[in-house]
Design a protein around this motif. Sequence first.
Motif, PDB file in Angstrom:
ATOM      1  N   ASP A   1      -0.847  -7.523  -6.311  1.00  0.00           N
ATOM      2  CA  ASP A   1      -0.328  -6.975  -7.560  1.00  0.00           C
ATOM      3  C   ASP A   1       1.190  -6.924  -7.537  1.00  0.00           C
ATOM      4  O   ASP A   1       1.799  -6.680  -6.489  1.00  0.00           O
ATOM      5  N   ALA A   2       1.769  -7.120  -8.700  1.00  0.00           N
ATOM      6  CA  ALA A   2       3.200  -6.900  -8.873  1.00  0.00           C
ATOM      7  C   ALA A   2       3.392  -5.993 -10.074  1.00  0.00           C
ATOM      8  O   ALA A   2       2.913  -6.290 -11.171  1.00  0.00           O
ATOM      9  N   LEU A   3       4.048  -4.885  -9.849  1.00  0.00           N
ATOM     10  CA  LEU A   3       4.440  -3.994 -10.928  1.00  0.00           C
ATOM     11  C   LEU A   3       5.787  -4.482 -11.436  1.00  0.00           C
ATOM     12  O   LEU A   3       6.747  -4.585 -10.673  1.00  0.00           O
TER      13      LEU A   3
ATOM     14  N   GLN B   1       2.864   4.171  -6.065  1.00  0.00           N
ATOM     15  CA  GLN B   1       1.489   3.741  -5.773  1.00  0.00           C
ATOM     16  C   GLN B   1       1.439   2.268  -5.392  1.00  0.00           C
ATOM     17  O   GLN B   1       0.700   1.878  -4.490  1.00  0.00           O
ATOM     18  N   THR B   2       2.216   1.453  -6.081  1.00  0.00           N
ATOM     19  CA  THR B   2       2.228   0.014  -5.799  1.00  0.00           C
ATOM     20  C   THR B   2       2.705  -0.244  -4.369  1.00  0.00           C
ATOM     21  O   THR B   2       2.077  -0.998  -3.628  1.00  0.00           O
ATOM     22  N   LEU B   3       3.805   0.388  -3.982  1.00  0.00           N
ATOM     23  CA  LEU B   3       4.310   0.200  -2.625  1.00  0.00           C
ATOM     24  C   LEU B   3       3.327   0.755  -1.590  1.00  0.00           C
ATOM     25  O   LEU B   3       3.124   0.145  -0.538  1.00  0.00           O
ATOM     26  N   ALA B   4       2.696   1.888  -1.882  1.00  0.00           N
ATOM     27  CA  ALA B   4       1.733   2.485  -0.953  1.00  0.00           C
ATOM     28  C   ALA B   4       0.525   1.579  -0.730  1.00  0.00           C
ATOM     29  O   ALA B   4      -0.105   1.630   0.327  1.00  0.00           O
ATOM     30  N   ASN B   5       0.226   0.739  -1.722  1.00  0.00           N
ATOM     31  CA  ASN B   5      -0.898  -0.190  -1.626  1.00  0.00           C
ATOM     32  C   ASN B   5      -0.455  -1.598  -1.256  1.00  0.00           C
ATOM     33  O   ASN B   5      -1.187  -2.563  -1.485  1.00  0.00           O
TER      34      ASN B   5
END
Length: 187
Positions: free
Chosen positions: A7-9, A44-48
């Motif tokens: 994923d990319a936010l 959340q994106t970085l944590a995942n």
Amino acid sequence: MNLSKQDALLIIDYTNDFVDDQGTLTCGKPGQEIVNRIVQLADQTLANDGWVMLPTDVHTPNDPYHPETKLFPIHNVRNTWGREFYGPLKVWYENNKSHPKVGVMDKTRYSSFAGTSLDIDLRARQINHVILTGVCTDICVLHTAVDAYNLNYQITVPQSAVAALNDAGQQWGLNHFKGALGAEIAE
């Protein structure tokens, strides 16, 4: 919304000129109200193990060759307050800018894909899903979504993390994402 390393936010154009009350083309309160959700999604994106990219509009004052010069007042000029990230996102970026999965990208058109290396960067990272946040829902987020669709990316738009200049633009954009681009509208 489940996030992964595929994923990319994308945090699109979340600058003072587009969000702050004193900004040249501000969304105002609707734009300001989404900042905490954007920062939460970035964390959340970085944590995942996903990627956070910040495609950011940049202009040269009175550029006679740029189509926006005729449409809008001067905005998002490099090295100005107007182009700085807004409020809590600026703090988040300062704290995370050295993270290997965080990057800022200049863009000069509505779409984050037009004239940038975004597609190449995403494909190099084996990313096939983009989560679109930022402003304006019916302008730069919309044009980015159309290009993402045409490039076969899976698209999610968290409605609590996008804002437009007015309610009509917000509703139209969200309906278009879902109905014409097959995007998931989260929340």
